[in-house]
Design an enzyme around this catalytic site. Structure first.
Site, PDB file in Angstrom:
ATOM      1  N   LYS A 224     -17.806 -20.970  -3.431  1.00 27.02           N
ATOM      2  CA  LYS A 224     -17.121 -20.127  -2.459  1.00 27.02           C
ATOM      3  C   LYS A 224     -17.930 -18.846  -2.331  1.00 27.02           C
ATOM      4  O   LYS A 224     -18.134 -18.144  -3.321  1.00 27.02           O
ATOM      5  CB  LYS A 224     -15.686 -19.843  -2.885  1.00 27.02           C
TER       6      LYS A 224
ATOM      7  N   ASP B 190       0.734 -21.819 -12.081  1.00 24.50           N
ATOM      8  CA  ASP B 190       0.683 -20.859 -10.977  1.00 24.50           C
ATOM      9  C   ASP B 190       2.034 -20.179 -10.817  1.00 24.50           C
ATOM     10  O   ASP B 190       3.018 -20.836 -10.449  1.00 24.50           O
ATOM     11  CB  ASP B 190       0.296 -21.599  -9.695  1.00 24.50           C
TER      12      ASP B 190
ATOM     13  N   ASP C 293       0.606 -27.229 -11.521  1.00 20.20           N
ATOM     14  CA  ASP C 293      -0.205 -27.988 -10.567  1.00 20.20           C
ATOM     15  C   ASP C 293      -1.008 -29.041 -11.331  1.00 20.20           C
ATOM     16  O   ASP C 293      -1.967 -28.734 -12.025  1.00 20.20           O
ATOM     17  CB  ASP C 293      -1.133 -27.026  -9.813  1.00 20.20           C
TER      18      ASP C 293
ATOM     19  N   GLN D 150      -5.024 -31.148  -9.604  1.00 19.30           N
ATOM     20  CA  GLN D 150      -6.453 -30.855  -9.711  1.00 19.30           C
ATOM     21  C   GLN D 150      -7.200 -31.858 -10.584  1.00 19.30           C
ATOM     22  O   GLN D 150      -8.416 -31.757 -10.747  1.00 19.30           O
ATOM     23  CB  GLN D 150      -6.649 -29.425 -10.226  1.00 19.30           C
TER      24      GLN D 150
ATOM     25  N   LYS E 149     -38.637  -6.893 -34.355  1.00 15.69           N
ATOM     26  CA  LYS E 149     -37.678  -5.810 -34.122  1.00 15.69           C
ATOM     27  C   LYS E 149     -36.309  -6.448 -33.923  1.00 15.69           C
ATOM     28  O   LYS E 149     -36.152  -7.342 -33.099  1.00 15.69           O
ATOM     29  CB  LYS E 149     -38.078  -4.990 -32.891  1.00 15.69           C
TER      30      LYS E 149
ATOM     31  N   ASP F  20     -33.075  -5.082 -33.239  1.00 12.76           N
ATOM     32  CA  ASP F  20     -32.017  -4.608 -32.329  1.00 12.76           C
ATOM     33  C   ASP F  20     -30.741  -4.265 -33.082  1.00 12.76           C
ATOM     34  O   ASP F  20     -29.634  -4.628 -32.683  1.00 12.76           O
ATOM     35  CB  ASP F  20     -31.723  -5.685 -31.271  1.00 12.76           C
TER      36      ASP F  20
END
Length: 786
Positions: free
Chosen positions: A58, A145, A233, A236, A494, A496
């Site tokens: 989308k 939902d 729902d 789906q 190194k 971090d």
């Protein structure tokens, strides 16, 4: 090429990005660059949930707009004609003819989708089968939902009811706040089902819930029946429908995310949807709560191999099933492939438990014992790959020509999780006659883990593979340092993290920061009883406190959750969420003896001895004598870079010295905070950006601003820290009028760190992103990095 466009390379893929400053979410000022950054960083967690599934997108080309004026959006199923050729695609038949859907299996694909403003990614609950046709459902999804008058609290209540039912069916669902209004529940199916049967199962579950809880649940599609209730729902799961993918952005007014959650979070009355910054912070801290849903497919021995290939598009052997059986045979077999892909490399494959355990070796089998080579573990390959040779077409995974460099059998001396020692017997007196090699894992686990490949002494030298060009970053002064020393370099990584000194005395470890402050209590996993043990009665060690993400990579941002805590209950809770390790790289004192004047290699040997049984949270990382190899390992693990040292140098305590040199793969800069620009909209209570400085000969020089990289929690905490420091006087010598127009100035006492693209001619950091505060540094320690 227009000025606003640029070409980037991601894992060997080249693609063009443009209009990075375009605002896609006006309410929060979130730009296309922020969206690309989010999908890049979340890719390790997102990709397993979309692997092998067709992606419907989308798109919001002009942004999502606002609640009052929403932006125009449209669904995109078929790939556009201008899509990159390397992007894999599979056809699905429709009434109007077949449409090619994209498959998203790598970071570059996510970046391309973000570039064309495909904010939402939707996928079905099935994957393509090996024959290229839609396969059966491998997971169940329920979309909870809320109707008018209901909200997340009601959805969470229904989710708990669903969980009880599914657990009785031996299914264990996991929740995802949808990024819109409700909650999705996913459950991995123990065995795949045709989509119509999965849909029928979900429908029956929804009807059963409605029958038991009619005031709370509705299963009918009619919208006029949903007021005050939660619509479950079930549809789906239909093979022709899709659900927003976990970790996908949503096209709402804010950059909400379909965010996997824990069941404990659903019990929280303040449960809310999460935005991209919050999701990234959680990902660094806790990994993927939804990982188990797609684990069955990924855990199958050849699941990863099959997911990356399609039998109708590659000449490689593609089995029908990811599960295998061990092949009979007296001696296990091996093959070394010479692979002319985007970069020439070699693939070492050893038969083990019915598959070929495989490593990519950029420089091939070492010619002598004097050099170790990098090996990166890849996905397991089928046994039929032993005899494979041919050309993999462009656009397919691993595209390029594959030839057999040597093959034969091998003897196993040792095979452990982190150590493999074998002797290879190449056929017909090939390049590897009786070659004894050792593979030592240096970091990571499974695919993408890195190993050192060593050829043991006392063997005839192997023929050298073709020379490879030296990486550009490797010539950034360090080879010159090695040549001036007249001996091989000493290369450390190194990490971090946060620098710390550890004093071991009386059976306990005391930790102190660079300023000398005692930080022992902040890291109980390092200093607690029975956690650490050094083989000495007195020792002082130098190292880095490091927090690792879900993939085992150091992340400074994770330490922000630990560095400022003082209360014991906060420390205990966060140490469980974000454990740390102490990476040691030097030894200053041992049993009363001052070692600071001793050569580095002697100090290192003593350090390895005293820390041999230190405990799981104390690590002595490997030291390499090959700059190219060290840089390849650093790139693979997203490390900052490496430090090249003189192995005979004394201890200098972090002072800049001609005896060591940093080579950075990412540009970072420590900065002093001198002010902030006032926030608007969603940031009205915090700030829009921080104004940064770097000390120079004429005082604090303005170095630009940073407005991205902050979580909501970090914004609030920093604003609270800056309040007491506000002052009417600007601490900078010169600030552009645009940045000063709405600025609030503060006393320059706080030090932070940013990532950035480059220095501008005016001396500002370009495209800066916040990494975090550096309470271990004082403003007078900050220096401009080249």
């Amino acid at each position: 090429m227009p000025a606003e466009q640029q070409t980037v390379e991601i894992d060997g893929r080249r693609l063009r990005v443009s209009n990075l400053d375009r605002v896609l979410y006006p309410a929060t000022g979130t730009t296309k660059a922020d969206v690309i950054g989010y999908y890049t960083r979340i890719a390790p967690l997102l990709l397993p949930h979309v692997a092998g599934r067709p992606v419907t997108r989308k798109r919001w080309v002009d942004g999502v707009g606002t609640d009052d004026a929403p932006g125009e959006a449209f669904f995109a199923k078929a790939l556009e004609p201008g899509a990159p050729r390397w992007l894999p695609r599979r056809a699905i038949r429709h009434s109007t003819g077949p449409k090619d859907y994209p498959l998203v299996d790598e970071v570059a694909a996510l970046v391309w989708m973000a570039q064309v403003a495909s904010l939402e990614l939707h996928v079905p609950q099935w994957r393509f089968a090996p024959d290229g046709e839609p396969g059966p459902a491998d997971r169940l999804v329920l979309d909870l939902d809320p109707g008018p008058g209901a909200g997340l609290a009601e959805c969470a209540e229904v989710a708990r009811l669903v969980r009880g039912i599914l657990r009785d069916m031996r299914l264990d669902p996991l929740p995802v706040t949808s990024g819109s209004k409700g909650i999705h529940l996913y459950a991995a199916l123990p065995q795949t089902l045709p989509s119509d049967r999965a849909s029928a199962l979900a429908h029956e579950l929804a009807r059963s819930l409605e029958a038991d809880h009619p005031d709370l649940v509705v299963s009918a599609m009619r919208k006029d029946a949903r007021a005050g209730r939660v619509f479950v729902d079930w549809s789906q799961n239909n093979g022709k429908k899709t659900t927003i993918a976990p970790y996908s952005l949503r096209g709402r007014s804010r950059p909400w995310v379909a965010a996997p959650r824990t069941w404990e979070e659903l019990d929280d009355p303040s449960l809310a949807q999460l935005d991209l910054a919050e999701v990234l912070a959680r990902a660094d801290r806790m990994g993927d709560p939804l990982a188990a849903v797609d684990a069955p497919v990924r855990a199958a021995p050849l699941g990863s191999y099959i997911a990356k290939r399609s039998a109708d598009r590659t000449p490689e052997p593609v089995p029908d099933s990811p599960h295998v059986e061990a092949a009979p045979g007296d001696a296990p077999r091996f093959v070394v492939h010479e692979h002319h892909a985007s970069r020439l490399h070699w693939d070492l494959r050893l038969e083990r438990d019915g598959v070929l355990v495989s490593w990519a070796v950029p420089k091939g089998i070492p010619e002598t014992a004097a050099r170790n080579h990098l090996a990166v573990q890849t996905e397991h390959h089928p046994l039929s790959y032993l005899g494979f040779h041919g050309t993999i077409p462009a656009g397919e995974y691993g595209a390029g020509t594959m030839t057999v460099w040597d093959t034969g059998t091998y003897e196993t001396e040792k095979w452990r999780d982190a150590e493999v020692i074998v002797t290879l017997h190449g056929r017909g007196g090939g390049p590897l006659p009786g070659t004894r090699i050792a593979l030592i894992r240096t970091d990571g686990d499974g695919e993408k883990s890195t190993w050192l490949l060593h050829r043991t002494k006392g063997q005839a030298e192997a023929p050298a593979p073709p020379a490879r060009p030296v990486p550009m970053l490797a010539v950034n002064g360090a080879p010159g340092l090695a040549r001036s020393l007249g001996r091989p370099p000493w290369v450390e990584f190194k990490w971090d993290g946060v620098r710390a000194l550890g004093e071991w005395r009386g059976g306990a470890l005391r930790l102190s920061g660079r300023s000398g402050a005692d930080i022992t209590a902040r890291y109980p996993e390092l200093s607690g009883a029975a956690r650490t043990h050094l083989d000495a009665w007195d020792a002082v060690v130098d190292g880095e406190i490091v927090a690792l993400d879900a993939r085992g990579r150091p992340r400074f941002s994770l330490l922000q959750n630990r560095m400022h805590l003082e209360r014991p209950d906060d420390i205990a809770r966060e140490s469980a969420r974000t454990p740390v390790r102490f990476h040691l790289f030097d030894l200053l004192r041992l049993d009363g003896r001052d070692l600071t004047g001793a050569p580095l290699h002697e100090r290192r040997a003593l350090l390895e001895r005293v820390s041999a049984d230190a405990g799981p949270s104390v690590v002595v990382p490997p030291v390499l004598d090959d700059i190219d190899l060290a840089l390849e390992v650093a790139r693979e693990h997203d490390l900052e870079g490496v430090v090249v040292k003189d192995r005979r140098s004394p201890y200098r305590g972090g002072e800049r010295s001609e005896h060591w040199m940093k080579i950075k793969l990412t540009r970072t800069q420590e900065v002093v905070i001198g002010g902030f620009r006032r926030g608007r909209g969603a940031r009205a209570g915090t700030f829009a950006s921080l104004l940064l400085g770097v000390p120079g000969p004429d005082g604090l020089a303005y170095a630009g601003r940073v407005g991205s990289g902050f979580s909501e929690r970090e914004l609030a905490r920093l604003r609270a820290m800056l309040g007491p420091l506000e002052t009417p006087e600007a601490p900078f010598a010169d600030v552009p009028a645009e940045d000063a127009s709405d600025a609030a100035w503060v006393r320059p006492e706080l030090v932070g760190e940013v990532e950035f693209a480059e220095w501008t001619p005016a001396g500002s950091v370009r495209h800066a992103r916040w990494r975090g505060l550096r309470p271990d540094k004082s403003p007078d320690e900050v220096r401009r990095e080249s």
